[in-house]
Design an enzyme around this catalytic site. Sequence first.
Site, PDB file in Angstrom:
ATOM      1  CB  SER A 166     111.536  60.344 -33.664  1.00 47.93           C
ATOM      2  OG  SER A 166     111.794  59.468 -34.691  1.00 47.93           O
ATOM      3  CG  HIS A 213     110.193  62.716 -38.003  1.00 46.83           C
ATOM      4  ND1 HIS A 213     111.544  62.414 -37.830  1.00 46.83           N
ATOM      5  CD2 HIS A 213     109.509  61.883 -37.173  1.00 46.83           C
ATOM      6  CE1 HIS A 213     111.643  61.451 -36.924  1.00 46.83           C
ATOM      7  NE2 HIS A 213     110.420  61.107 -36.519  1.00 46.83           N
ATOM      8  CG  ASP A 219     114.041  64.385 -38.947  1.00 42.33           C
ATOM      9  OD1 ASP A 219     113.198  65.278 -38.645  1.00 42.33           O
ATOM     10  OD2 ASP A 219     113.931  63.186 -38.628  1.00 42.33           O
TER      11      ASP A 219
HETATM   12  N1  ARG Z   1     110.945  57.724 -36.820  1.00 41.69           N
HETATM   13  C1  ARG Z   1     110.901  57.023 -35.555  1.00 41.69           C
HETATM   14  C2  ARG Z   1     110.065  57.898 -34.500  1.00 41.69           C
HETATM   15  O1  ARG Z   1     109.259  58.763 -34.938  1.00 41.69           O
HETATM   16  C3  ARG Z   1     112.237  56.728 -35.072  1.00 41.69           C
HETATM   17  C4  ARG Z   1     112.711  55.459 -35.727  1.00 41.69           C
HETATM   18  C5  ARG Z   1     113.972  55.148 -35.284  1.00 41.69           C
HETATM   19  N2  ARG Z   1     114.145  53.795 -35.907  1.00 41.69           N
HETATM   20  C6  ARG Z   1     115.267  53.054 -35.704  1.00 41.69           C
HETATM   21  N3  ARG Z   1     115.180  51.917 -36.270  1.00 41.69           N
HETATM   22  N4  ARG Z   1     116.278  53.479 -35.189  1.00 41.69           N
HETATM   23  O2  ARG Z   1     110.137  57.609 -33.366  1.00 41.69           O
END
Ligand code: ARG
Length: 700
Positions: A650, A492, A545
């Site tokens: 992420s 992503h 992902d």
């Molecule tokens: N999707 C988030 C990003 O783009 C990462 C989220 C991780 N969230 C968590 N609660 N561990 O950075």
Amino acid sequence: MPYIKFLCVSVCESWPLPDTEPLMHGVVQSPQYPQPYPPNLQEQWDLSVPEGYQIRLTFTHLDIEASAGCYYDALTVLYDTNILGKFCGHENLADGHHPGNQPILSPGNRLTLMFQSDDNNPERHQNVGFSAQYQAIDMDECSAPEPEDGSGPLCSQICFNTLGSYLCSCHHGYELRADQRSCVLSCGGGIFDETEGHLFSPGYPNPPHHAVSCQYIISVESGFTVVLNFTDNFHIESMDTEQGPNCLHHWLQVTTSDREPMKLCGGKSPGLIVTNSNTVRLDYHTDNEGLSKGWSLDYSTYRVKCPLPGNVAKGRVTPILTEYFYRDYIYVRCDQGYKLMMGGQEVEGFSTMCQSSGQWHLPLPECHIIDCGEPEPLLNGGLTFLSGFQYQYRSVVQYHCNEPFYSLLGGITVVFTCEADRKWRSNSDIVVSPTCIPVCGQPTKLISAYQRIIGGSHAPEDTIPWQVLLNIDGGRGGGMVIGDRWIMTAAHNVMNKGNQVSEETVRIYMGLTDVKTQLDSPVYAASVHVHPEYNNPINVDYNHDIALIKLQDPITFNSSIMPICLPAEGATYITGVMGLVSGFGVTETGGRRILTNKMNYVQLPVVEQETCSKSITSLKKTRDNVPSLSNNMFCAGVPEGGQDSCQGDSGGPYALRDNGRFWAAGIVSWGVDCGKQGTYGVYTRVTNYMDWINKTMQEN
Ligand code: ARG
């Protein structure tokens, strides 16, 4: 006697020409021919032609009264007193003796014809007599038999017939004597080119009758030396002068190309003379006075000798002979591990010939030790010398990798030896070329105190060297180094509304823990590879992902940049085992959430899949658009909350440690909020993607 024209000329000058010059041809006929001849005839014709010619007499007609033995009428042909034929009768008559059509040949240049008739001729009116023609025929004196008087052959060697005469001549090396018949050995003049021969002064062992000035040349192939061997019977007049005996009037001079001429005389044979030359000139001179009986010699030749070639260090000269002569060859070969050098140049092979000058064509070469040159450099490694000198034959080098960041593929020690074929050969058959492979998952510094991105701590330098910071279109994300050209991250991060971002927008920072210092040295992506099944246009499905980024240039690892290991085969996620999560994502300080500039980490345990699934199901009841948990995901975190990854983390690593090595167990993927009680962070389960990862890295 030969007919000598110049004698005649000298005679003719002082005397008038005789009027009876011999004719070359003529006709003789009986009296009154073709009328019948009268009785009581007694007629004679003396024919002559020039000396050196014979006479050929041919009857055109003969008709004389026939009688037995031509007793009454007859024509008699004589050479001096020799009767060559007595003829009578006529052609168609059996009686008498008719000459027929056969001509008569005189042995010399004279011929006499006598014609007689008696007084009683019953058929007088019918016998017309004779008519004959004669002509001078050249006499072949050369084929005439040897005279019986014992004066020997006309010419002692070669006879040439000429018109009216003949000439004598002599074989090569002889000359015609004053008698114009016999030949004597000529006085020099010839070239003696055989490898051996015999020479002597004119008339030897008798003194010549007159002064001589003779030249003899012995000339044999170059590369040979002429040796003169005078026989004991040697006698050339020498004069006693104040300075002693001197070859004043008579001498034999020996001349060679590179020595002073040598004059010989006296009564003692010079014996053997080694001339050291292939060409020798002998000049024999006497005058009309004094007496020299002369000399005789046998000459022989031998091949010129060359000096012994000597030895070549670290090489061999062949063949080994006690003496080397003109046209002998020698060869030089070097010992194993040595090369032939001539005048500073390497040569393939070497041979030299003993020349006619007695010198070798080329000087001996040298044998120099061979050199394998610098061994192939080893990327991320180096070499150490174990033995030998300057990459020379038999020297041994060992490859090593730059520890602790690299290790040799295969792990064994690789030793190379410089061989005789100038190649470096390894001690093992398997290693063709050594390779340094990066050491993974073993930072030079370990985080000592387990501290707690949300609820975490600043990571000290070099403790999480695989952590990278991604900046994609201004958005922040994490990632991890898994190879010298590869970064692993979350799909992503590199997708924007269902489309993959272009690689130009990807900036990668690594090796430091502070964002501020990292920003000026990005690394660029060559290509971006998103898992083919990742399909998450509206951020509700984070299955698969995972993405890989290939770098434009390979990374050299050091204590601050190092890869994390990929999961080993059969690696497992055991509930409760602590993993290390890191990133530059959102942190909480004093209840405020900020995007940090420092790399943070937190240790979080693996959460049982069931537990995590339940927490997500319950969240779905109160919230919309909560993504689903799949088996390609796992959760980590604590039920009470407070510690978690968050926005910006992420793509970063969730690392488990086995046997002292950190391995990439998870990729920060998603979560509902961050660090909330009863929720967990969700990570991509990397073990499920090993095939895809390996395939993608191999194919790109
Ligand atoms: N999707 C988030 C990003 O783009 C990462 C989220 C991780 N969230 C968590 N609660 N561990 O950075």
